[in-house]
Design a protein around this motif. Structure first.
Motif, PDB file in Angstrom:
ATOM      1  N   LEU A   1      31.585  -0.606 -10.071  1.00 36.43           N
ATOM      2  CA  LEU A   1      30.851  -1.780 -10.541  1.00 36.43           C
ATOM      3  C   LEU A   1      30.431  -1.599 -11.992  1.00 36.43           C
ATOM      4  CD1 LEU A   1      29.430  -4.499 -10.054  1.00 36.43           C
ATOM      5  CD2 LEU A   1      27.463  -3.215  -9.188  1.00 36.43           C
ATOM      6  N   ALA A   2      29.869  -0.446 -12.304  1.00 41.13           N
ATOM      7  CA  ALA A   2      29.438  -0.181 -13.682  1.00 41.13           C
ATOM      8  C   ALA A   2      30.636  -0.150 -14.626  1.00 41.13           C
ATOM      9  CB  ALA A   2      28.684   1.148 -13.742  1.00 41.13           C
TER      10      ALA A   2
ATOM     11  N   VAL B   1      29.229   3.893  -1.085  1.00 36.40           N
ATOM     12  CA  VAL B   1      28.247   3.257  -1.981  1.00 36.40           C
ATOM     13  C   VAL B   1      28.339   3.860  -3.372  1.00 36.40           C
ATOM     14  CG1 VAL B   1      25.782   2.975  -2.446  1.00 36.40           C
ATOM     15  CG2 VAL B   1      26.664   2.598  -0.137  1.00 36.40           C
ATOM     16  N   LEU B   2      28.515   5.186  -3.446  1.00 33.00           N
ATOM     17  CA  LEU B   2      28.631   5.855  -4.740  1.00 33.00           C
ATOM     18  C   LEU B   2      29.854   5.340  -5.504  1.00 33.00           C
ATOM     19  CD1 LEU B   2      27.885   8.026  -6.816  1.00 33.00           C
ATOM     20  CD2 LEU B   2      29.187   9.673  -5.440  1.00 33.00           C
TER      21      LEU B   2
ATOM     22  N   GLY C   1      35.253   6.500  -9.977  1.00 34.09           N
ATOM     23  CA  GLY C   1      34.924   5.863  -8.709  1.00 34.09           C
ATOM     24  C   GLY C   1      36.113   5.820  -7.768  1.00 34.09           C
TER      25      GLY C   1
ATOM     26  N   LEU D   1      36.322  -4.311  -6.569  1.00 32.94           N
ATOM     27  CA  LEU D   1      35.277  -3.836  -5.664  1.00 32.94           C
ATOM     28  C   LEU D   1      35.494  -4.198  -4.201  1.00 32.94           C
ATOM     29  CD1 LEU D   1      32.190  -4.709  -7.891  1.00 32.94           C
ATOM     30  CD2 LEU D   1      33.216  -2.458  -7.544  1.00 32.94           C
TER      31      LEU D   1
ATOM     32  N   LEU E   1      29.300   1.732  -6.744  1.00 36.31           N
ATOM     33  CA  LEU E   1      28.427   1.618  -7.919  1.00 36.31           C
ATOM     34  C   LEU E   1      29.140   2.089  -9.182  1.00 36.31           C
ATOM     35  CD1 LEU E   1      25.024   2.819  -6.406  1.00 36.31           C
ATOM     36  CD2 LEU E   1      25.735   0.469  -6.916  1.00 36.31           C
TER      37      LEU E   1
END
Length: 301
Positions: free
Chosen positions: A138-139, A131-132, A164, A89, A135
């Protein structure tokens, strides 16, 4: 190849090797030193838009701490999760600050008429995309880190991470196009700027360089996840250090050397000089020096 973890169902391995302790320590030192220097530079130059970049650097630092801890226990889940998530990230946060830097370069040079996207929308669009992808990764990274041998959960996690990364690649590719078109279409305007504002050029070139480094790293990560947990890239630690650690460290150090806070200082000085003849420059103390038509020097923090 490390032995399978006896305390894991099915003997599931977290690593296909024993993570290198010396390599992890070297990059802990590089990322940690650079992040601390970035904190000092941002404070001195009031460049708080670099906060995501700093957080990304701290995430890289802690991520390699996780790898160092994994050297002593390759079956320990906590350091594995730390290094998996934070190293995945961190670059997304680098990107957020990079997007904001271009907006400030456009503002400094009065170059908005030559930008493909209005400056007021540029940061919103690209940071929104960032940001998209953050996330999604991250998921996906969370699922991968906690899959513990569950193939369905691991596959879903891989798909989210790869998705992502593709979002990140798409936005970064478009971002580089926007920056290049701005420079090309505004070349005559930019060539006519006073020498005091010539710093835009080196900051834009560093922006290109760091963006390309993150692009290459993201391509590496896409290929790595496509190959899967038994793929050649994921099974050989050296590739992580060549195509991820080294590239991200280079991006951080480049921003230390040509720090975007200089743009913030020039913008502040430029706003103070609006409506008056003269020029602005940074003196040796990092202050903005303005020379008016009366020949007297003025300084601002």
């Amino acid at each position: 190849m490390v032995s399978q973890c006896a305390n894991r169902e099915g003997g599931y391995e977290l690593y296909a090797y024993s993570p290198s302790l010396p390599a992890a320590i070297i990059f802990i030192a590089i990322f940690g030193t650079s992040a601390v220097l970035h904190i000092w530079q941002a404070g001195k130059k009031r460049s708080w838009f670099m906060t995501p970049f700093i957080i990304g650097g701290l995430m890289e630092t802690v991520g390699y701490v996780g790898r160092a801890l994994s050297h002593h226990n390759t079956c320990s889940l906590t350091p594995y999760i730390i290094q998996t998530l934070l190293l995945l990230l961190g670059p997304a946060l680098f990107a957020a600050s990079i997007y904001m830097i271009l907006g400030r370069i456009i503002l400094l040079t009065d170059g908005e008429p030559y930008a493909l996207i209005r400056r007021t929308w540029l940061t919103k669009i690209f940071v929104g995309g960032d940001v998209l992808c953050f996330l999604m990764q991250l998921a996906g990274g969370g699922m991968l880190a906690s899959a513990d041998g569950d193939p369905d959960k691991a596959k879903l996690g891989e798909n989210l991470v790869v998705g992502g990364l593709f979002v990140q690649l798409a936005f970064f590719g478009f971002f580089i196009l926007v920056a290049a078109l701005f420079q090309m279409q505004g070349r005559h305007h930019l060539a006519g700027l006073p020498q005091s504002l010539s710093a835009w050029r080196r900051h834009l070139y560093v922006l290109y360089g760091t963006s390309l480094l993150i692009l290459v790293r993201s391509v590496f990560r896409v290929v790595e996840y496509f190959q899967g947990e038994h793929g050649y890239l994921l099974s050989h630690e050296v590739f992580l250090y060549i195509f991820d650690a080294s590239l991200m460290a280079a991006a951080m150090v480049a921003m230390n050397v040509v720090h975007p806070g200089d743009i913030a200082l020039l913008l502040k000085g430029k706003s103070l000089e609006d409506g008056r003849e003269g020029f602005l420059e940074l003196d040796s103390r990092g202050m903005v020096e303005g020379h008016g038509v009366d020949g007297h020097s003025r300084h601002w923090r």
